[in-house]
Design a protein around this motif. Structure first.
Motif, PDB file in Angstrom:
ATOM      1  N   TYR A  46       0.944  -1.238  -0.022  1.00 60.95           N
ATOM      2  CA  TYR A  46      -0.211  -0.048   0.061  1.00 60.95           C
ATOM      3  C   TYR A  46       0.840   1.246  -0.099  1.00 60.95           C
ATOM      4  O   TYR A  46       1.876   1.430   1.027  1.00 60.95           O
ATOM      5  N   HIS A  47       0.601   2.079  -0.994  1.00 64.68           N
ATOM      6  CA  HIS A  47       1.448   3.438  -1.158  1.00 64.68           C
ATOM      7  C   HIS A  47       0.556   4.467  -0.918  1.00 64.68           C
ATOM      8  O   HIS A  47      -0.177   4.719  -1.774  1.00 64.68           O
ATOM      9  N   TYR A  48       0.832   5.737  -0.152  1.00 67.61           N
ATOM     10  CA  TYR A  48       0.051   6.755   0.257  1.00 67.61           C
ATOM     11  C   TYR A  48       0.887   7.979  -0.030  1.00 67.61           C
ATOM     12  O   TYR A  48       1.983   8.004   0.288  1.00 67.61           O
ATOM     13  N   ALA A  49       0.431   9.015  -0.884  1.00 70.64           N
ATOM     14  CA  ALA A  49       1.272  10.167  -1.414  1.00 70.64           C
ATOM     15  C   ALA A  49       0.296  11.293  -1.125  1.00 70.64           C
ATOM     16  O   ALA A  49      -0.672  11.393  -1.577  1.00 70.64           O
ATOM     17  N   SER A  50       1.142  12.382  -0.531  1.00 68.66           N
ATOM     18  CA  SER A  50       0.299  13.532  -0.720  1.00 68.66           C
ATOM     19  C   SER A  50       1.370  14.626  -1.053  1.00 68.66           C
ATOM     20  O   SER A  50       2.239  14.815  -0.396  1.00 68.66           O
ATOM     21  N   THR A  51       1.165  15.385  -2.176  1.00 63.83           N
ATOM     22  CA  THR A  51       1.885  16.374  -2.929  1.00 63.83           C
ATOM     23  C   THR A  51       1.217  17.611  -3.144  1.00 63.83           C
ATOM     24  O   THR A  51      -0.048  17.628  -3.467  1.00 63.83           O
ATOM     25  N   SER A  52       2.025  18.351  -3.415  1.00 66.03           N
ATOM     26  CA  SER A  52       1.470  19.939  -3.988  1.00 66.03           C
ATOM     27  C   SER A  52       2.681  20.551  -4.606  1.00 66.03           C
ATOM     28  O   SER A  52       3.934  20.392  -4.312  1.00 66.03           O
ATOM     29  N   THR A  53       2.220  21.639  -5.391  1.00 68.03           N
ATOM     30  CA  THR A  53       3.297  22.139  -6.261  1.00 68.03           C
ATOM     31  C   THR A  53       3.454  23.620  -5.709  1.00 68.03           C
ATOM     32  O   THR A  53       2.642  24.028  -4.507  1.00 68.03           O
ATOM     33  N   ALA A  54       4.440  24.159  -5.607  1.00 68.38           N
ATOM     34  CA  ALA A  54       5.040  25.617  -5.325  1.00 68.38           C
ATOM     35  C   ALA A  54       3.719  26.492  -5.623  1.00 68.38           C
ATOM     36  O   ALA A  54       3.438  26.554  -6.968  1.00 68.38           O
ATOM     37  N   PRO A  55       3.545  27.603  -4.847  1.00 66.06           N
ATOM     38  CA  PRO A  55       2.528  28.565  -5.394  1.00 66.06           C
ATOM     39  C   PRO A  55       3.092  29.234  -6.615  1.00 66.06           C
ATOM     40  O   PRO A  55       4.227  29.599  -6.860  1.00 66.06           O
ATOM     41  N   GLY A  56       2.070  29.287  -7.672  1.00 66.37           N
ATOM     42  CA  GLY A  56       2.199  30.166  -8.945  1.00 66.37           C
ATOM     43  C   GLY A  56       3.018  29.419  -9.624  1.00 66.37           C
ATOM     44  O   GLY A  56       3.263  29.688 -10.933  1.00 66.37           O
ATOM     45  N   LYS A  57       3.554  27.959  -9.343  1.00 66.72           N
ATOM     46  CA  LYS A  57       4.051  27.319 -10.187  1.00 66.72           C
ATOM     47  C   LYS A  57       3.235  26.554 -11.428  1.00 66.72           C
ATOM     48  O   LYS A  57       2.218  25.707 -10.866  1.00 66.72           O
TER      49      LYS A  57
END
Length: 317
Positions: A46-57
């Motif tokens: 089982y693999h869980y990932a939480s990601t986000s991009t840099a603001p304005g990118k």
């Protein structure tokens, strides 16, 4: 001791043009190059990932340009592996294939027409439950006392859920091949272990978006210590670096070379169900130094079960 890893890969948060890669960070763990006994085994991860991009990118995803992307991914990897009893090139050969079932949620602050920034829509949200691509995988391993060596080849077969223009996709919609090798030092007397696996990925064009992700180098590493006969703890990490730029008529943001690193803790436990020695491992990673790639954290929970024969338990003296 078997490798406490799910030998697989997938699109982590987006397709390749979203800044993710065919190689899934952290897919190789401790004892990656050590031998197993011949027979059939099954790995569930089982693999869980939480990601986000840099603001304005801005990121190109599924043929669109998105900004302010946040994603959460839950994936189940199912990997049957067969290890041969006959020697191949003086080593031990094994083949496997990984299938994926998962769910992805993603949101974007805005969808843009192109790199000039014309806003088409705001607050885009999407979710998807389905299947990912297939990943055939082959290895050869060698052992010389405390030293273990491995070479591998992995292929990405694009059969997973993918649709041009969607924010969420579980497939990457193009073929890929990954080759590499690894080394494990494991001292059975003091219980100390160190593993490193390095690889090179070649990507082919996504014909749905006329986008070809650049080739990349990646490295997984682990350090662990056996605390008792059935327990080990340690650290894990990875590095990823894209060495050639993205290309094709659909690469609206240019070469978009990406990189990222990750580090975190791990723990492993070996126990018996009937006469079968089962291996459980959990490891987590906090990412850093991301460039042209979403950044966040991810975790693995892997269970490996022998089916045709017992796996080699190197923790037994």
């Amino acid at each position: 001791m078997i490798a406490f890893a799910c030998i697989a890969a997938s699109a982590e948060t987006q397709a390749d043009e979203g800044g993710a890669s065919f190689w899934l960070p952290g897919q190789f763990g401790s004892f990656s190059a050590t031998l197993t006994k011949p027979g059939l085994s099954l790995s569930l991860a089982y693999h869980y990932a939480s990601t986000s991009t840099a603001p304005g990118k801005n990121f190109e995803i599924g043929g669109r340009i998105e900004t302010g992307v946040n994603a959460r991914t839950n994936l189940l990897f199912i990997t049957p592996t067969y290890t041969f009893s006959d020697s191949v090139l003086g080593g031990q050969a094994a083949i496997s294939i990984t299938g994926i079932f998962g769910h992805m949620d993603a949101s974007a602050d805005a969808t843009l027409a192109g790199p000039n920034g014309n806003v088409l829509s705001r607050n885009d949200r999407s979710s998807l439950t389905g299947i990912g691509d297939l990943f055939p995988f082959g290895t050869i391993r060698w052992n010389e006392g405390n030293h273990n060596f491995m070479t591998y080849t992995m292929l990405g077969v694009p059969v997973g859920n993918y649709q041009v223009g969607h924010l969420t996709n579980l497939g990457i919609n193009h073929w890929s091949v990954d080759i590499g090798g690894g080394y494990t030092y494991f001292n059975t007397q003091n219980g100390r272990e160190f593993s490193v696996v390095a690889g090179f990925t070649r990507n082919f064009e996504n014909h749905g978006t006329q986008y070809r992700n650049g080739n990349n180098l990646h490295l997984d590493w682990s350090i662990s210590q056996l605390l008792a006969k059935h327990w080990h703890i340690g650290l894990v990490g990875y590095f990823y670096h894209q060495v050639t730029g993205d290309s094709g008529s659909g690469a609206l943001l240019g070469d978009f070379k990406s990189r990222v690193g990750g580090i975190g803790p791990q723990a492993g436990y070996q126990f018996t169900i009937g006469k079968r020695e089962v291996h459980l491992n959990i490891r987590g990673y906090k990412e850093f130094d991301a460039q042209n790639r979403p950044e966040g954290w991810n975790a693995w929970l892997t269970l490996t079960i022998p089916i045709g024969s017992k796996l080699l338990a190197a923790s037994q003296n």
